[in-house]
Design a protein around this motif. Structure first.
Motif, PDB file in Angstrom:
ATOM      1  N   PHE A  19      75.341 -22.132  13.155  1.00 29.56           N
ATOM      2  CA  PHE A  19      76.296 -23.253  14.214  1.00 29.56           C
ATOM      3  C   PHE A  19      77.338 -23.398  13.108  1.00 29.56           C
ATOM      4  N   GLU A  20      78.192 -24.615  13.586  1.00 31.73           N
ATOM      5  CA  GLU A  20      79.565 -24.505  13.198  1.00 31.73           C
ATOM      6  C   GLU A  20      79.581 -26.129  14.066  1.00 31.73           C
ATOM      7  N   PRO A  21      79.238 -27.233  13.391  1.00 33.68           N
ATOM      8  CA  PRO A  21      79.640 -27.541  11.723  1.00 33.68           C
ATOM      9  C   PRO A  21      78.252 -26.977  10.935  1.00 33.68           C
ATOM     10  N   SER A  22      78.313 -26.249   9.740  1.00 33.15           N
ATOM     11  CA  SER A  22      77.187 -25.680   9.280  1.00 33.15           C
ATOM     12  C   SER A  22      75.872 -26.921   8.378  1.00 33.15           C
ATOM     13  N   ASP A  23      76.621 -28.105   8.952  1.00 33.68           N
ATOM     14  CA  ASP A  23      75.657 -29.277   8.822  1.00 33.68           C
ATOM     15  C   ASP A  23      74.606 -29.000   9.063  1.00 33.68           C
ATOM     16  N   VAL A  24      72.919 -27.988   8.836  1.00 35.44           N
ATOM     17  CA  VAL A  24      72.200 -27.992   9.618  1.00 35.44           C
ATOM     18  C   VAL A  24      70.482 -28.390   8.279  1.00 35.44           C
ATOM     19  N   VAL A  25      69.897 -30.048   8.352  1.00 39.24           N
ATOM     20  CA  VAL A  25      69.007 -30.229   8.272  1.00 39.24           C
ATOM     21  C   VAL A  25      67.414 -29.872   7.793  1.00 39.24           C
ATOM     22  N   THR A  26      66.609 -29.545   6.972  1.00 36.29           N
ATOM     23  CA  THR A  26      65.068 -28.659   7.642  1.00 36.29           C
ATOM     24  C   THR A  26      63.847 -29.992   6.655  1.00 36.29           C
ATOM     25  N   VAL A  27      63.480 -29.937   7.810  1.00 36.60           N
ATOM     26  CA  VAL A  27      62.004 -30.732   7.402  1.00 36.60           C
ATOM     27  C   VAL A  27      61.079 -29.725   6.812  1.00 36.60           C
ATOM     28  N   TRP A  28      60.540 -29.393   6.771  1.00 37.56           N
ATOM     29  CA  TRP A  28      59.548 -28.365   6.519  1.00 37.56           C
ATOM     30  C   TRP A  28      57.961 -28.979   6.324  1.00 37.56           C
ATOM     31  N   ILE A  29      56.392 -28.551   6.602  1.00 39.22           N
ATOM     32  CA  ILE A  29      55.534 -29.316   6.747  1.00 39.22           C
ATOM     33  C   ILE A  29      54.348 -28.332   6.724  1.00 39.22           C
ATOM     34  N   ALA A  30      54.169 -28.456   5.509  1.00 36.28           N
ATOM     35  CA  ALA A  30      52.979 -27.425   5.013  1.00 36.28           C
ATOM     36  C   ALA A  30      51.342 -28.002   6.228  1.00 36.28           C
ATOM     37  N   LEU A  31      51.973 -26.865   6.669  1.00 31.11           N
ATOM     38  CA  LEU A  31      49.967 -26.530   7.529  1.00 31.11           C
ATOM     39  C   LEU A  31      48.958 -26.395   6.263  1.00 31.11           C
ATOM     40  N   ASP A  32      49.039 -25.838   5.072  1.00 31.99           N
ATOM     41  CA  ASP A  32      48.266 -25.268   4.485  1.00 31.99           C
ATOM     42  C   ASP A  32      48.490 -25.461   3.264  1.00 31.99           C
ATOM     43  N   ASP A  33      47.244 -25.665   2.636  1.00 31.55           N
ATOM     44  CA  ASP A  33      47.783 -26.220   1.103  1.00 31.55           C
ATOM     45  C   ASP A  33      48.996 -24.654   0.573  1.00 31.55           C
ATOM     46  N   MET A  34      50.063 -25.037  -0.239  1.00 34.88           N
ATOM     47  CA  MET A  34      51.290 -23.713  -0.913  1.00 34.88           C
ATOM     48  C   MET A  34      50.551 -23.616  -2.254  1.00 34.88           C
ATOM     49  N   GLU A  35      49.700 -23.015  -2.647  1.00 29.40           N
ATOM     50  CA  GLU A  35      48.967 -22.433  -4.139  1.00 29.40           C
ATOM     51  C   GLU A  35      50.193 -21.032  -4.578  1.00 29.40           C
ATOM     52  N   GLU A  36      50.249 -20.831  -5.459  1.00 31.59           N
ATOM     53  CA  GLU A  36      50.779 -20.054  -5.851  1.00 31.59           C
ATOM     54  C   GLU A  36      50.916 -18.287  -5.102  1.00 31.59           C
ATOM     55  N   GLU A  37      49.499 -18.062  -5.002  1.00 30.01           N
ATOM     56  CA  GLU A  37      48.955 -17.340  -4.265  1.00 30.01           C
ATOM     57  C   GLU A  37      49.831 -17.150  -3.178  1.00 30.01           C
ATOM     58  N   VAL A  38      49.936 -17.897  -2.411  1.00 31.42           N
ATOM     59  CA  VAL A  38      50.283 -17.255  -0.366  1.00 31.42           C
ATOM     60  C   VAL A  38      52.084 -17.931  -0.845  1.00 31.42           C
ATOM     61  N   GLY A  39      52.608 -17.545  -1.652  1.00 31.59           N
ATOM     62  CA  GLY A  39      53.662 -17.258  -2.064  1.00 31.59           C
ATOM     63  C   GLY A  39      54.882 -18.102  -1.406  1.00 31.59           C
ATOM     64  N   PRO A  40      54.739 -19.374  -2.368  1.00 26.13           N
ATOM     65  CA  PRO A  40      55.208 -20.681  -1.440  1.00 26.13           C
ATOM     66  C   PRO A  40      56.597 -20.982  -1.472  1.00 26.13           C
ATOM     67  N   LEU A  41      57.526 -21.944  -0.927  1.00 24.96           N
ATOM     68  CA  LEU A  41      58.467 -21.508  -0.305  1.00 24.96           C
ATOM     69  C   LEU A  41      59.480 -22.466  -1.513  1.00 24.96           C
ATOM     70  N   GLU A  42      60.887 -21.792  -2.065  1.00 24.85           N
ATOM     71  CA  GLU A  42      61.148 -22.306  -3.160  1.00 24.85           C
ATOM     72  C   GLU A  42      62.705 -22.158  -3.044  1.00 24.85           C
ATOM     73  N   TYR A  43      63.023 -22.689  -3.675  1.00 24.32           N
ATOM     74  CA  TYR A  43      64.720 -23.259  -3.269  1.00 24.32           C
ATOM     75  C   TYR A  43      65.499 -23.226  -4.808  1.00 24.32           C
ATOM     76  N   VAL A  44      66.923 -22.733  -4.585  1.00 17.33           N
ATOM     77  CA  VAL A  44      67.240 -22.591  -5.799  1.00 17.33           C
ATOM     78  C   VAL A  44      68.238 -23.848  -6.246  1.00 17.33           C
ATOM     79  N   LYS A  45      67.762 -24.455  -6.900  1.00 15.29           N
ATOM     80  CA  LYS A  45      68.957 -25.877  -7.416  1.00 15.29           C
ATOM     81  C   LYS A  45      70.288 -26.047  -7.104  1.00 15.29           C
TER      82      LYS A  45
END
Length: 150
Positions: free
Chosen positions: A1-27
Motif C-alpha cells: 500500500f502507499e502510503p505504507s502506514d499500515v497498523v495491525t491489531v493481532w488477536i490471539a485465538l489460542d494461548d501463545m506458548e513457545e512450542e507453537v511458534g508465537p509471533l515475534e517482533y524486532v524492536k
C-alpha cells in the motif's frame, strides 16, 4: 500500500506458548530503510530468518544485537499492535496437538492505494488482477470499511 502506514491489531485465538511458534517482533526495525525484499509467504521458508538477516545487514546491524520481542505467554484473547514496517513473523508450530491461530485486523489510511507489489500477494491479487495500474483501483467500502468519518 502507499502510503505504507499500515497498523495491525493481532488477536490471539489460542494461548501463545513457545512450542507453537508465537509471533515475534524486532524492536526498532520500523526505523530501518524501505529496502524490504520478499513477502509474507517467506515467513514459512526453511530458513525463516534469512530475510531478516539480509535486512539487518543492509542496516549495518548484526543478528546477535537484534532485540526480539516475543508474544510467547500471550493468552487467548490477548492482543498485540504493530506498525506494518516492523519486522515480524513466527517460527514453525512444533506442537502436534495445539494450533496457533490469530486474527489480524489491518488499518490503513483512507487515501491508501495499491502498489504494483499487490499483484504478487495472494491476499491482494484479486483486487488488482485485471488492471495495468493498481494505484487506480478504488477500494470498496464493503471490503475496506472506514471506521469513522470526519
Amino acid at each position: 500500500f502507499e502510503p505504507s502506514d499500515v497498523v495491525t491489531v493481532w488477536i490471539a485465538l489460542d494461548d501463545m506458548e513457545e512450542e507453537v511458534g508465537p509471533l515475534e517482533y524486532v524492536k526498532g526495525s520500523h526505523c530501518w530503510g524501505d529496502g524490504r525484499i520478499g513477502s509474507a509467504n517467506q515467513f514459512f521458508q526453511t530458513n525463516v530468518k534469512s530475510l531478516l538477516k539480509s535486512a539487518a545487514e543492509r542496516e549495518g546491524i548484526d543478528m546477535e544485537s537484534l532485540r526480539i520481542a516475543t508474544m510467547a505467554g500471550l493468552k487467548a484473547g490477548g492482543l498485540s499492535i504493530h506498525h506494518g514496517k516492523i519486522w515480524h513473523g513466527s517460527g514453525r508450530n512444533c506442537s502436534k496437538t495445539r494450533p496457533r491461530r490469530g486474527l489480524g485486523l489491518h488499518f490503513v489510511p483512507a487515501n491508501v492505494k495499491f502498489t504494483p507489489e499487490a499483484a504478487n500477494s495472494s491476499l491482494w491479487k484479486p483486487y488488482v488482477a485485471d488492471v495495468n495500474d493498481p494505484s487506480t483501483v478504488e477500494l470498496s467500502e464493503e471490503d475496506f470499511p472506514l471506521p469513522s468519518r470526519c
